[in-house]
Design an enzyme around this catalytic site. Sequence first.
Site, short mmCIF file in Angstrom:
data_model
loop_
_atom_site.label_atom_id
_atom_site.label_comp_id
_atom_site.label_asym_id
_atom_site.label_seq_id
_atom_site.Cartn_x
_atom_site.Cartn_y
_atom_site.Cartn_z
N LYS A 135 -9.58 12.48 16.97
CA LYS A 135 -9.54 11.27 15.93
C LYS A 135 -9.70 11.60 14.66
O LYS A 135 -10.61 12.38 13.87
CB LYS A 135 -10.80 10.50 16.05
N1 PMP Z 1 -6.34 4.89 20.09
C1 PMP Z 1 -6.58 4.67 19.44
C2 PMP Z 1 -5.52 5.29 18.53
C3 PMP Z 1 -7.19 4.88 18.65
O1 PMP Z 1 -7.40 4.77 16.67
C4 PMP Z 1 -8.73 4.20 19.10
C5 PMP Z 1 -10.12 3.93 18.24
N2 PMP Z 1 -11.11 4.54 18.01
C6 PMP Z 1 -8.78 4.15 20.11
C7 PMP Z 1 -7.66 4.53 21.50
C8 PMP Z 1 -9.76 3.50 21.05
O2 PMP Z 1 -10.83 4.25 21.54
P1 PMP Z 1 -12.63 3.51 21.45
O3 PMP Z 1 -12.63 2.82 22.41
O4 PMP Z 1 -13.58 5.16 21.07
O5 PMP Z 1 -12.43 3.16 20.08
#
Ligand code: PMP
Length: 290
Positions: A155
């Site tokens: 991320k």
């Molecule tokens: N894909 C992307 C590109 C994201 O930014 C997120 C948000 N973090 C997600 C998927 C979903 O991830 P999570 O469930 O861990 O928030």
Amino acid sequence: MNYYNADTIIYHNGEFVKAAETKMDLYSQSLHYGYSVFEGIRSYKTIDGETKIFKAQEHFERLKISAESINLPYTFNTNELIEATYKVLQQNNLGDAYIRPVVYAPANMSFAPNTESFLFIQAWEMAPFLGDKLLRVMTSSYQRPNPKSVKIHAKAAGHYVNSILASQEAKSKGYDEALLLDMNEHTAEGPGANLFFEKDGILYTPEAGHILAGITRATVIELCNQLNIPLQIGVYNIDQLKAADAAFYCGTAAEVIGWESIDDTVFPINWKDTQSAKIQQAYKNLVVEN
Ligand code: PMP
């Protein structure tokens, strides 16, 4: 949206300080090159009225993995960060909140690695979930980045220029959100959420490789197992999605949110009658458990 005011407290490099008085180095490599990592975490007021950070361990572990995978020094301890986050929530009197930890680099205009990094944790109030409005989604003209050009499972801030472009494009064309395909034209994910679709009672979700395989996605997979909803994880094209009965996005901020349509194709089954809606309800219940 007011993220902070004169009284807001954040955690910055081991101290609790006023957000309005915090300084960040404008020569930071993170600002110039998008070279930082972050998390998006939610806390909820549980049914007992306590404040609980949902999947705290998983999020801070991912923060560490994100930092290490792009060579940012990471010297922070997950349990200490969770404790610090609870203090930030307490000091700002927050229950239902969005929590944003960021790890960033020092002043460095070169591309050379750093010997130190910095961390802050911000939190702000999260508006209550706004009903069950279904999303009108547009297939983006932007693809998700080639996993050989970035660490797609991290991320990292720089990846989000891609997300911003896709989301802005969809909204400028009158849609609620974008769907990005990957470099092979397979369905990938949203700008900040993962994709599931449903056909004949079976759920499908793209496999890891071209997506950020999210923590909410993992939770939905667990809920499928608990609720005996069949699930397949694989590689799917846009025609398969368009032939689906229903679809949804899931993510920490988005939670589980159903789709009305993709491009000009409206999903045929009433959302309330889908297996996906059962997952949405189970997720809503889970996040406020004690
Ligand atoms: N894909 C992307 C590109 C994201 O930014 C997120 C948000 N973090 C997600 C998927 C979903 O991830 P999570 O469930 O861990 O928030």
